[in-house]
Scaffold this motif. Structure first.
Motif, PDB file in Angstrom:
ATOM      1  N   ASP A   3      48.254  37.698  38.541  1.00  0.00           N
ATOM      2  CA  ASP A   3      46.895  37.373  38.082  1.00  0.00           C
ATOM      3  C   ASP A   3      46.934  36.474  36.852  1.00  0.00           C
ATOM      4  O   ASP A   3      46.125  35.559  36.709  1.00  0.00           O
ATOM      5  CB  ASP A   3      46.146  38.660  37.741  1.00  0.00           C
ATOM      6  CG  ASP A   3      45.837  39.488  38.982  1.00  0.00           C
ATOM      7  OD1 ASP A   3      45.699  38.879  40.050  1.00  0.00           O
ATOM      8  OD2 ASP A   3      45.733  40.720  38.863  1.00  0.00           O
ATOM      9  N   VAL A  11      34.947  34.050  37.390  1.00  0.00           N
ATOM     10  CA  VAL A  11      35.252  35.463  37.605  1.00  0.00           C
ATOM     11  C   VAL A  11      34.053  36.336  37.284  1.00  0.00           C
ATOM     12  O   VAL A  11      33.400  36.173  36.239  1.00  0.00           O
ATOM     13  CB  VAL A  11      36.456  35.897  36.730  1.00  0.00           C
ATOM     14  CG1 VAL A  11      36.703  37.399  36.835  1.00  0.00           C
ATOM     15  CG2 VAL A  11      37.702  35.112  37.127  1.00  0.00           C
ATOM     16  N   ASP A 128      34.767  33.123  42.217  1.00  0.00           N
ATOM     17  CA  ASP A 128      36.044  33.073  42.922  1.00  0.00           C
ATOM     18  C   ASP A 128      36.709  34.436  43.036  1.00  0.00           C
ATOM     19  O   ASP A 128      37.495  34.671  43.958  1.00  0.00           O
ATOM     20  CB  ASP A 128      37.021  32.133  42.189  1.00  0.00           C
ATOM     21  CG  ASP A 128      36.492  30.726  42.070  1.00  0.00           C
ATOM     22  OD1 ASP A 128      36.175  30.132  43.126  1.00  0.00           O
ATOM     23  OD2 ASP A 128      36.376  30.213  40.932  1.00  0.00           O
ATOM     24  N   ALA A 129      36.447  35.321  42.082  1.00  0.00           N
ATOM     25  CA  ALA A 129      37.161  36.596  42.051  1.00  0.00           C
ATOM     26  C   ALA A 129      36.318  37.664  41.373  1.00  0.00           C
ATOM     27  O   ALA A 129      35.445  37.364  40.555  1.00  0.00           O
ATOM     28  CB  ALA A 129      38.490  36.443  41.316  1.00  0.00           C
ATOM     29  N   CYS A 131      36.886  40.968  38.986  1.00  0.00           N
ATOM     30  CA  CYS A 131      37.864  41.541  38.059  1.00  0.00           C
ATOM     31  C   CYS A 131      37.460  42.976  37.743  1.00  0.00           C
ATOM     32  O   CYS A 131      36.292  43.255  37.462  1.00  0.00           O
ATOM     33  CB  CYS A 131      37.900  40.690  36.787  1.00  0.00           C
ATOM     34  SG  CYS A 131      38.660  41.470  35.349  1.00  0.00           S
ATOM     35  N   HIS A 172      40.514  37.753  46.489  1.00  0.00           N
ATOM     36  CA  HIS A 172      39.475  37.573  45.476  1.00  0.00           C
ATOM     37  C   HIS A 172      39.462  38.724  44.470  1.00  0.00           C
ATOM     38  O   HIS A 172      38.438  38.980  43.832  1.00  0.00           O
ATOM     39  CB  HIS A 172      38.107  37.461  46.150  1.00  0.00           C
ATOM     40  CG  HIS A 172      37.989  36.326  47.112  1.00  0.00           C
ATOM     41  ND1 HIS A 172      37.858  35.014  46.710  1.00  0.00           N
ATOM     42  CD2 HIS A 172      38.028  36.299  48.478  1.00  0.00           C
ATOM     43  CE1 HIS A 172      37.798  34.233  47.769  1.00  0.00           C
ATOM     44  NE2 HIS A 172      37.898  34.986  48.854  1.00  0.00           N
ATOM     45  N   MET A 174      41.162  40.662  41.037  1.00  0.00           N
ATOM     46  CA  MET A 174      41.915  40.404  39.804  1.00  0.00           C
ATOM     47  C   MET A 174      41.997  41.707  39.007  1.00  0.00           C
ATOM     48  O   MET A 174      40.981  42.349  38.737  1.00  0.00           O
ATOM     49  CB  MET A 174      41.223  39.320  38.971  1.00  0.00           C
ATOM     50  CG  MET A 174      41.927  38.986  37.667  1.00  0.00           C
ATOM     51  SD  MET A 174      41.033  37.712  36.705  1.00  0.00           S
ATOM     52  CE  MET A 174      41.329  36.273  37.729  1.00  0.00           C
TER      53      MET A 174
END
Length: 376
Positions: A3, A11, A128-129, A131, A172, A174
């Motif tokens: 990561d 994020v 995008d991701a 967390c 996707h 983190m």
């Protein structure tokens, strides 16, 4: 690639209001990602979701998450997923107990809420991701595929409750806390150094939607009472109960049996039959399981092509045990090298290859080393 070495991403940081998710969001922002914080409102009546250090998702937690986001310097929102949480987690929890199974609501929340409902919404908004503050690692292989691995610090590893994530979700996901061997005291010290108010906040525990920790009382409220028999392995009545859902496989305490076993040894719950509304008890040796069959497998990457040796974990804070596993249609068959105890239908079995999470499945049936009361 871990990561920490990913390129700059947009994020969405899920912030529960606790110290782990706050530090995870801060680390993601410090790594150069464009981070937005979000707190999930999971209860229609959030004030009921905390008693002391229990649970999460209260108004108090929402305020704590907002203050943490302000200190980090990131935008912050509250998203209402209460109806989805009620349907996919709370109602599933009640239904599983009613069917005589023992579910893991945290695992279901990760599957259905944090990395399904939340992730889908995040992707639709251009993120995008997602967390989170989980202790686990996503590793990107040279071919671009991703693997889920245990945290660098095994004492805090949470990969078991993430074993439901598939390849798309891992792409996707983190977890900024997973690849450093940092004690919880050091995480709190880091939070304090960053000026985060939650540095000294107690960890949440137990089941977040059961405010007082009384699981049996919660189930009684939703399922009512239904008196039934507690029997031994031969079917002889030993006592009564007010609801078979109030018991779990391997349970010793709370049986309220007046007479001890003939040899004076403790009795344990061996089997729960919701249809007959009976609970079967017996000696510890009868808990030994040598194999199980699990359904609805989910793979963290490539589906295993052939039977093979793995290790398995059967509960969130359990140890690993060597197994041989094979797929047969949609079922996963797992044989243990040595008998294990306390295995109940409804639990998740998570397979590992070293530190890599292979995948998970829901235990449907178990096979005892000695014949059980119902061939379980």
């Amino acid at each position: 690639m871990s990561d920490a070495t990913r390129p700059r991403l947009k994020v969405l940081a899920a912030m529960s209001g606790g110290v782990d998710s706050a530090v995870a969001a801060a680390r993601a922002a410090e790594a150069g990602h464009d981070v937005t914080g979000v707190h999930l409102a999971l209860s229609a009546n959030p004030k009921s979701f905390r008693t002391g250090a229990r649970g999460c998702c209260t108004v108090e937690d929402s305020h704590d998450a907002r203050r943490a986001a302000d200190v980090i310097g990131i935008p912050f929102y509250v998203w209402d997923l209460a109806e989805r949480f009620r349907r996919d987690v709370v109602e599933d929890f009640v239904a599983e107990y009613a069917a005589g199974r023992t579910p893991n609501p945290c695992l279901r929340c990760n599957e259905k809420i944090k990395f399904a409902a939340l992730l889908d919404k995040a992707l639709a908004l251009g993120f995008d991701a997602v967390c989170t503050g989980h202790y686990a690692q996503v590793v990107t292989r040279p071919d671009g595929s991703r693997e889920l691995h245990r945290a660098a610090d095994m004492a805090k590893d949470q990969s078991y409750v993430l074993g439901v994530l598939d390849d798309r979700q891992l792409a996707h996901a983190m977890f900024p806390l997973g690849d450093t061997e940092t004690t919880k005291e050091e995480i709190r010290a880091e939070a304090a150094a960053r000026g985060l108010f939650v540095a000294k906040k107690p960890d949440s525990h137990d089941i977040c939607f059961i405010a007082d920790g009384d699981t049996q009382g919660f189930l009684a409220k939703h399922l009512g009472t239904a008196e039934g028999d507690i029997v031994d392995e031969a079917g002889a009545k030993l006592g009564t109960h007010s609801g078979a859902y109030g018991f779990t496989i391997g349970q010793r305490k709370g049986l309220r049996l007046g007479n001890p076993a003939g040899d004076g040894t403790p009795r344990y719950v061996l089997d729960i039959s919701p249809v007959e509304n009976t609970v079967t008890v017996g000696p510890a040796a009868s808990l030994d399981i040598h194999a199980l069959t699990a359904i609805n497998p989910r793979w963290c990457g490539t589906t295993p092509a052939a039977p093979g040796p793995y290790t398995a974990q059967l509960r969130a804070h359990g140890s690993e045990t060597p197994v041989t596993a094979r797929l047969d249609g949609g079922e996963l068959h797992v044989a243990f090298d040595q008998p294990v105890r306390g295995v109940a239908p409804g639990q998740a079995v998570v397979l590992y290859d070293g530190t890599r999470v292979v995948g998970s499945a829901t235990i449907a049936t178990t096979q005892r080393s000695t014949p059980g009361p119902s061939g379980a």
